[in-house]
Motif scaffolding. Structure first.
Motif, PDB file in Angstrom:
ATOM      1  N   GLY A  69       0.728  -1.109   0.082  1.00 28.55           N
ATOM      2  CA  GLY A  69       0.047  -0.104  -0.197  1.00 28.55           C
ATOM      3  C   GLY A  69       0.883   1.344   0.161  1.00 28.55           C
ATOM      4  O   GLY A  69       0.537   2.214  -0.836  1.00 28.55           O
ATOM      5  N   LYS A  70       1.838   1.288   0.826  1.00 26.95           N
ATOM      6  CA  LYS A  70       2.949   2.613   0.859  1.00 26.95           C
ATOM      7  C   LYS A  70       3.372   2.670  -0.535  1.00 26.95           C
ATOM      8  O   LYS A  70       3.641   3.829  -0.881  1.00 26.95           O
ATOM      9  CB  LYS A  70       3.668   2.360   1.892  1.00 26.95           C
ATOM     10  CG  LYS A  70       3.493   2.091   3.202  1.00 26.95           C
ATOM     11  CD  LYS A  70       4.615   2.206   4.156  1.00 26.95           C
ATOM     12  CE  LYS A  70       3.800   2.244   5.671  1.00 26.95           C
ATOM     13  NZ  LYS A  70       5.331   1.645   6.615  1.00 26.95           N
TER      14      LYS A  70
ATOM     15  N   TYR B 185       2.396   1.451  -3.561  1.00 27.64           N
ATOM     16  CA  TYR B 185       1.478   2.006  -4.779  1.00 27.64           C
ATOM     17  C   TYR B 185       0.655   3.197  -4.414  1.00 27.64           C
ATOM     18  O   TYR B 185       0.252   3.924  -5.627  1.00 27.64           O
ATOM     19  CB  TYR B 185       0.421   0.536  -4.923  1.00 27.64           C
ATOM     20  CG  TYR B 185       1.069  -0.668  -5.624  1.00 27.64           C
ATOM     21  CD1 TYR B 185       1.465  -0.345  -6.890  1.00 27.64           C
ATOM     22  CD2 TYR B 185       1.369  -1.735  -5.074  1.00 27.64           C
ATOM     23  CE1 TYR B 185       2.083  -1.483  -7.486  1.00 27.64           C
ATOM     24  CE2 TYR B 185       1.978  -2.790  -5.542  1.00 27.64           C
ATOM     25  CZ  TYR B 185       2.398  -2.609  -7.013  1.00 27.64           C
ATOM     26  OH  TYR B 185       2.849  -3.783  -7.581  1.00 27.64           O
ATOM     27  N   ASN B 186       0.449   3.396  -3.330  1.00 28.62           N
ATOM     28  CA  ASN B 186      -0.448   4.701  -2.845  1.00 28.62           C
ATOM     29  C   ASN B 186       0.410   5.923  -2.729  1.00 28.62           C
ATOM     30  O   ASN B 186       0.175   6.992  -3.108  1.00 28.62           O
ATOM     31  CB  ASN B 186      -1.430   4.330  -1.724  1.00 28.62           C
ATOM     32  CG  ASN B 186      -2.251   3.459  -2.054  1.00 28.62           C
ATOM     33  OD1 ASN B 186      -2.926   3.121  -3.220  1.00 28.62           O
ATOM     34  ND2 ASN B 186      -2.631   2.523  -1.226  1.00 28.62           N
ATOM     35  N   SER B 187       1.661   5.587  -2.148  1.00 28.85           N
ATOM     36  CA  SER B 187       2.471   6.733  -1.677  1.00 28.85           C
ATOM     37  C   SER B 187       3.738   6.986  -2.551  1.00 28.85           C
ATOM     38  O   SER B 187       4.396   7.860  -2.110  1.00 28.85           O
ATOM     39  CB  SER B 187       2.799   6.500  -0.302  1.00 28.85           C
ATOM     40  OG  SER B 187       1.545   6.461   0.501  1.00 28.85           O
ATOM     41  N   ASN B 188       4.000   6.011  -3.262  1.00 30.71           N
ATOM     42  CA  ASN B 188       5.092   5.956  -4.041  1.00 30.71           C
ATOM     43  C   ASN B 188       6.644   5.992  -3.353  1.00 30.71           C
ATOM     44  O   ASN B 188       7.463   6.537  -3.388  1.00 30.71           O
ATOM     45  CB  ASN B 188       5.429   7.113  -5.072  1.00 30.71           C
ATOM     46  CG  ASN B 188       4.267   7.159  -6.190  1.00 30.71           C
ATOM     47  OD1 ASN B 188       4.033   6.069  -6.714  1.00 30.71           O
ATOM     48  ND2 ASN B 188       3.759   8.214  -6.522  1.00 30.71           N
TER      49      ASN B 188
END
Length: 58
Positions: free
Chosen positions: A19-20, A22-25
């Motif tokens: 998640g970190k 993919y969502n936060s690059n």
């Protein structure tokens, strides 16, 4: 069955890092996911080998 449980735990453990990434690059999280995926690949290979051996023993 023990190794299968390890696979499930490993997937659950990397969910946050995925998640970190993919969502936060977050690049570091991506590195951790890649390492965990390699560990997962090795574990899956071991499980496949065990299954093949067990089937051949019958």
């Amino acid at each position: 069955m023990e190794k299968f449980e390890k696979v499930k735990q490993l997937v659950a453990d990397i969910e946050t890092d995925a998640g970190k990434f993919y969502n936060s690059n977050n690049g570091a999280a991506g590195t951790r996911v890649r390492k965990a995926m390699q560990d997962l690949k090795v574990l899956a290979s071991e499980i496949r080998k065990e299954i093949s051996e067990k089937k051949s023993a019958k």
